[in-house]
Design an enzyme around this catalytic site. Structure first.
Site, short mmCIF file in Angstrom:
data_model
loop_
_atom_site.label_atom_id
_atom_site.label_comp_id
_atom_site.label_asym_id
_atom_site.label_seq_id
_atom_site.Cartn_x
_atom_site.Cartn_y
_atom_site.Cartn_z
N ASP A 192 2.64 2.28 21.52
CA ASP A 192 2.80 1.41 20.36
C ASP A 192 3.75 2.07 19.38
OD1 ASP A 192 0.92 -0.08 21.63
OD2 ASP A 192 -0.58 -0.03 20.03
N ASP A 196 -4.21 -12.85 22.31
CA ASP A 196 -5.10 -11.98 21.55
C ASP A 196 -6.19 -12.85 20.96
OD1 ASP A 196 -3.15 -10.05 22.08
OD2 ASP A 196 -2.07 -10.52 20.24
#
Length: 245
Positions: free
Chosen positions: A8, A131
């Site tokens: 990330d 998500d």
């Protein structure tokens, strides 16, 4: 079963967030390319990159770091990337730069015509990231909860030609609380394209549970905080997954 290390990216560094909160980030590395090489050397067969700044801005924001990773990886293994991908030009730029898969999240929900066009222009390269919290899809870097059900949207996207679905349980992401196995299996059973699990991986028990149900259509799992915190030895986990078939 593919174990896919996550890198990330925030402000050019490798970080991990707690439940998608940009204000709760821990830096794990200053050199993204070196981090990519570390996971390849540990046996990774695919990498998962997230442009965190890009996800919030709606455009690429860590291109330099991403480019350095793609240069380091070369043809060794496929790389997938999500965050800030909102137009076809961005997809083309990334794929021409060596990226194998682009992950479209918010834009798939808010602008379905874009997703259709992307699948048409870049068939086989498009993954949708869904998500969710309590079965409902979230967008905009997880900051907005929609009324869309995960399974309904995933079925629609499957019909349009997406390569696979990454399913992230937001409530568990970065919390080391265990993968939501039941929800992941339910989604995989509803689809004929592969599902990649994400959010909450806590240790070897999760890997073994996922391997036990991989025939339902679960292709892999994103490995985040657990492999950075030491709760999961990546090489040992991939070896165990291979052993379980």
């Amino acid at each position: 079963m593919l174990l896919i290390p996550a890198i990330d990216l925030k402000d050019g560094h490798c970080v991990r967030l707690r439940q998608g909160d940009m204000d709760q980030s821990t830096t794990f590395g200053e050199n993204p390319a070196a981090m990519a090489r570390q996971w390849i050397d540990a046996g990774a067969r695919r990498l998962h990159l997230v442009d965190l700044n890009g996800a919030l801005a709606g455009m690429p924001k860590n291109y330099g770091a991403i480019k350095s990773i793609l240069k380091e990886v070369g043809d060794d293994i496929p790389v997938q990337l999500g965050g800030g991908i909102r137009d076809l030009d961005t997809i083309e730029k990334y794929i021409d730069g060596g990226l194998r898969y682009v992950i479209i999240g918010t834009a798939a929900v808010k602008n379905p015509g874009f997703l259709k066009d992307a699948c048409s222009a870049f068939g086989g390269h498009i993954i949708v990231g869904l998500d969710a919290r309590d079965g409902k899809v979230a967008t905009d870097g997880w900051s907005k909860l929609t009324g869309h059900g995960v399974v309904d949207l995933a079925r629609k996207f499957e019909d349009w030609g997406v390569e696979s679905i990454i399913y992230t349980d937001i409530g568990r992401d970065g919390m080391l609380s265990g993968i939501n196995i039941d929800a992941t299996v339910a989604l995989a059973q509803a689809l004929s394209i592969p599902v990649i699990a994400s959010g909450g991986l806590s240790g070897m028990a999760d890997i073994e549970q996922l391997c036990a149900v991989q025939d339902e259509g679960i292709e892999g799992v994103i490995c985040g905080r657990a492999i950075y915190s030491g709760d999961l030895d990546f090489a040992a986990a991939q070896a165990r997954a291979d052993e379980m078939g």
